[in-house]
Design a protein around this motif. Structure first.
Motif, mmCIF file in Angstrom:
data_model
loop_
_atom_site.group_PDB
_atom_site.id
_atom_site.type_symbol
_atom_site.label_atom_id
_atom_site.label_comp_id
_atom_site.label_asym_id
_atom_site.label_seq_id
_atom_site.Cartn_x
_atom_site.Cartn_y
_atom_site.Cartn_z
ATOM 1 N N ILE A 129 7.200 7.218 5.408
ATOM 2 C CA ILE A 129 7.322 5.778 5.154
ATOM 3 C C ILE A 129 8.440 5.179 5.999
ATOM 4 O O ILE A 129 8.304 4.075 6.565
ATOM 5 N N LEU A 130 9.541 5.887 6.130
ATOM 6 C CA LEU A 130 10.657 5.402 6.943
ATOM 7 C C LEU A 130 10.229 5.176 8.384
ATOM 8 O O LEU A 130 10.474 4.113 8.967
ATOM 9 N N ALA A 131 9.569 6.167 8.973
ATOM 10 C CA ALA A 131 9.194 6.073 10.383
ATOM 11 C C ALA A 131 8.109 5.024 10.607
ATOM 12 O O ALA A 131 8.188 4.230 11.565
ATOM 13 N N CYS A 132 7.087 4.982 9.765
ATOM 14 C CA CYS A 132 6.001 4.018 9.950
ATOM 15 C C CYS A 132 6.477 2.585 9.766
ATOM 16 O O CYS A 132 6.058 1.677 10.490
ATOM 17 N N THR A 133 7.353 2.346 8.804
ATOM 18 C CA THR A 133 7.892 1.008 8.584
ATOM 19 C C THR A 133 8.705 0.549 9.783
ATOM 20 O O THR A 133 8.633 -0.617 10.204
ATOM 21 N N ALA A 160 -5.647 3.200 0.712
ATOM 22 C CA ALA A 160 -6.601 4.228 1.124
ATOM 23 C C ALA A 160 -6.222 4.812 2.478
ATOM 24 O O ALA A 160 -6.280 6.026 2.689
ATOM 25 N N LEU A 161 -5.829 3.937 3.423
ATOM 26 C CA LEU A 161 -5.448 4.425 4.749
ATOM 27 C C LEU A 161 -4.159 5.240 4.698
ATOM 28 O O LEU A 161 -4.062 6.312 5.305
ATOM 29 N N SER A 162 -3.149 4.722 3.978
ATOM 30 C CA SER A 162 -1.861 5.418 3.949
ATOM 31 C C SER A 162 -1.912 6.713 3.164
ATOM 32 O O SER A 162 -1.067 7.594 3.359
ATOM 33 N N LEU A 163 -2.932 6.865 2.308
ATOM 34 C CA LEU A 163 -3.060 8.126 1.578
ATOM 35 C C LEU A 163 -3.269 9.292 2.539
ATOM 36 O O LEU A 163 -2.900 10.427 2.228
ATOM 37 N N TRP A 164 -3.829 9.002 3.715
ATOM 38 C CA TRP A 164 -4.014 10.061 4.710
ATOM 39 C C TRP A 164 -2.696 10.773 5.001
ATOM 40 O O TRP A 164 -2.670 11.990 5.208
ATOM 41 N N ALA A 165 -1.605 10.012 5.030
ATOM 42 C CA ALA A 165 -0.303 10.603 5.343
ATOM 43 C C ALA A 165 0.204 11.494 4.213
ATOM 44 O O ALA A 165 1.167 12.242 4.416
ATOM 45 N N GLY A 187 0.806 -1.213 0.000
ATOM 46 C CA GLY A 187 0.000 0.000 0.000
ATOM 47 C C GLY A 187 0.838 1.262 0.000
ATOM 48 O O GLY A 187 0.531 2.231 -0.696
ATOM 49 N N TRP A 188 1.944 1.249 0.785
ATOM 50 C CA TRP A 188 2.829 2.416 0.820
ATOM 51 C C TRP A 188 3.444 2.679 -0.554
ATOM 52 O O TRP A 188 3.552 3.837 -0.978
ATOM 53 N N ALA A 189 3.855 1.607 -1.233
ATOM 54 C CA ALA A 189 4.465 1.780 -2.553
ATOM 55 C C ALA A 189 3.471 2.386 -3.541
ATOM 56 O O ALA A 189 3.798 3.305 -4.307
ATOM 57 N N ILE A 190 2.234 1.878 -3.519
ATOM 58 C CA ILE A 190 1.206 2.403 -4.415
ATOM 59 C C ILE A 190 0.927 3.872 -4.095
ATOM 60 O O ILE A 190 0.833 4.722 -4.989
ATOM 61 N N THR A 191 0.825 4.170 -2.800
ATOM 62 C CA THR A 191 0.485 5.531 -2.382
ATOM 63 C C THR A 191 1.595 6.518 -2.724
ATOM 64 O O THR A 191 1.323 7.646 -3.176
ATOM 65 N N LEU A 192 2.848 6.136 -2.519
ATOM 66 C CA LEU A 192 3.957 7.033 -2.840
ATOM 67 C C LEU A 192 3.986 7.352 -4.325
ATOM 68 O O LEU A 192 4.132 8.518 -4.722
ATOM 69 N N CYS A 193 3.822 6.325 -5.159
ATOM 70 C CA CYS A 193 3.801 6.561 -6.615
ATOM 71 C C CYS A 193 2.636 7.456 -7.000
ATOM 72 O O CYS A 193 2.788 8.409 -7.786
ATOM 73 N N GLY A 194 1.465 7.175 -6.431
ATOM 74 C CA GLY A 194 0.295 7.990 -6.737
ATOM 75 C C GLY A 194 0.450 9.421 -6.269
ATOM 76 O O GLY A 194 0.055 10.363 -6.966
ATOM 77 N N ALA A 195 1.039 9.607 -5.080
ATOM 78 C CA ALA A 195 1.232 10.958 -4.544
ATOM 79 C C ALA A 195 2.196 11.759 -5.409
ATOM 80 O O ALA A 195 1.977 12.958 -5.641
ATOM 81 N N ALA A 250 -3.910 -4.439 -0.462
ATOM 82 C CA ALA A 250 -3.286 -3.298 -1.131
ATOM 83 C C ALA A 250 -4.275 -2.151 -1.284
ATOM 84 O O ALA A 250 -3.945 -0.988 -1.051
ATOM 85 N N HIS A 251 -5.515 -2.489 -1.640
ATOM 86 C CA HIS A 251 -6.543 -1.479 -1.826
ATOM 87 C C HIS A 251 -6.845 -0.762 -0.510
ATOM 88 O O HIS A 251 -6.905 0.472 -0.440
ATOM 89 N N ALA A 252 -7.039 -1.543 0.552
ATOM 90 C CA ALA A 252 -7.382 -0.964 1.853
ATOM 91 C C ALA A 252 -6.237 -0.143 2.424
ATOM 92 O O ALA A 252 -6.441 0.960 2.943
#
Length: 428
Positions: free
Chosen positions: A238-242, A196-201, A43-51, A191-193
């Protein structure tokens, strides 16, 4: 306009992006993501690319239309008044919902230092409201003062966050992420869920576009602040959350109101936990300060175009849209109070999903605006990819948040038609 009329420079604009993105998400998201284990990395990878796709798209949009209002301006320029209103209304809803979530996160961080302050839901709500209205007072003092506060709080949280993430990652236990997908759902569902959650960040990547009219050399400053701010905040988050996911067991994370502080406490003792909780509180306060600024600047731009009530267009001697600050903070307060009986994590999760649902519609509209009306084949291709990502994330929000978001957006349309009828009937 002169530098006096445009008090925000490149550092303030970048701090607005970084400070708006790094807020509550990085400190509370590990709790919301814990049920998915190591699979959250997808999810983080998808969100980073999308952002990054969205940041590049908004950079091009802000260079072409460097006016206050951000996503609202782009939708109105590309599609007309009614779509512009829908985007303004949706984005405004997302902002005060975000303010409620960030204020709740501030209370959780403060509770890690002073447990008595959040020992009951009523006390936690009181702490959240106190932070919200203190930031409102800073913004009422003027946009220049709000910009200075943003610079200070961004510096105070970014460096400790990078230091924590870099050091804690070395102590992370890979076995803590086993099994890789403990949720029992398929990887595409996870990945979908989690996307969506990680997009908040990453919400807030467009923050510098909203007060563009108050930014010096906006055509150049806003695009740079948008892209660089997204990269800086994304890497730190991403660094801190991971690192946190690898330090604490999933069961502990799911029940934690301050997961990053708990991770620091587990690694280095109680003083480290207190220090991280203080950093989290500063981070949330800084993000809240930035979002309160945006909650007034957006309706100001829409009101000046005749799409919001004129009360939002009135400014005081310092150029502060007082009504926007007060009304946005009052609505965020109502959201906190209406849900204060929930746990902090439950209230935070509900608020971020509702805010994300309301924000994704402006992201969809902004991407579509450049894809249809933009210049350059490559940049339009990036906008199409950003549009597809926004739609993907929108459908991962969940039925409850989507229904709430749709109801709130739908409630604005009768108001829009009523305001237009009043404006048409008014004498010239």
């Amino acid at each position: 306009m002169s530098a006096v009329g445009r008090p925000l420079g490149v550092w303030s604009a970048t701090a607005l992006v970084v400070g708006s993105m790094i807020g509550s998400g990085v400190f509370l998201l590990p709790s919301a993501l814990a049920p998915y284990g190591g699979a959250t990395l997808i999810g983080w990878a998808i969100t980073l690319c999308g952002a990054l796709l969205l940041a590049l798209t908004f950079a091009r949009l802000s260079a072409r239309w460097p006016h206050s209002g951000g996503p609202y301006v782009y939708a109105r320029q590309a599609f007309g008044d009614t779509p512009g209103f829908v985007i303004a209304w949706s984005y405004w809803i997302s902002i005060w919902c975000a303010n409620a979530a960030i204020a709740v996160a501030f209370a959780g961080s403060l509770g890690a230092v002073f447990p008595a302050a959040t020992a009951t839901p009523a006390r936690a709500a009181a702490c959240a409201l106190a932070a919200l209205w203190l930031c409102s007072a800073v913004n009422l003092a003027g946009i220049r003062e709000a910009g200075r506060m943003q610079l200070l709080t961004t510096a105070l949280k970014l460096l400790p966050l990078l230091l924590f993430g870099g050091v804690a990652l070395w102590f992370a236990d890979t076995h803590a992420r086993m099994p890789f997908n403990p949720s029992g759902e398929s990887l595409p569902q996870v990945a979908h869920a989690t996307a969506a959650l990680s997009l908040w960040a990453f919400l807030g990547l467009e923050a510098a576009t909203v007060p563009a009219g108050a930014v010096r050399d906006a055509e150049r400053t806003v695009p740079r602040a948008t892209v660089f701010g997204t990269l800086i905040a994304g890497a730190a988050t991403i660094l801190a959350c991971t690192a946190v996911l690898g330090v604490l067991p999933a069961a502990t994370l799911q029940a934690s109101q301050a997961p990053m502080a708990d991770a620091a406490r587990a690694l280095w003792g109680a003083p480290a936990g207190i220090a991280l909780a203080l950093v989290a509180a500063v981070s949330c306060f800084g993000a809240l300060n930035g979002w309160v600024l945006l909650s007034a600047q957006l309706p100001l731009a829409a009101a000046r175009d005749g799409l919001f009530p004129q009360v939002f267009a009135r400014v005081d001697a310092r150029g502060t849209p007082v009504a926007g600050v007060l009304i946005g903070s009052a609505l965020a307060s109502a959201l906190v109070l209406s849900n204060y009986s929930r746990s902090l994590v439950q209230l935070f999760t509900f608020s971020i999903l509702l805010s994300t649902a309301a924000t994704l519609l402006p992201y969809v509209a902004g991407s579509a605006a450049w894809a249809l009306r933009g210049r350059g084949r490559a940049s339009r291709a990036i906008a199409v990819a950003a549009l597809l990502y926004s739609l993907y994330a929108l459908f991962g929000i969940g039925a409850q948040a989507l229904l709430w978001g749709a109801a709130l957006v739908g409630a604005g349309l009768p108001l829009h038609w009523w305001w237009r009828r009043r404006a048409a009937a008014a004498p010239p």
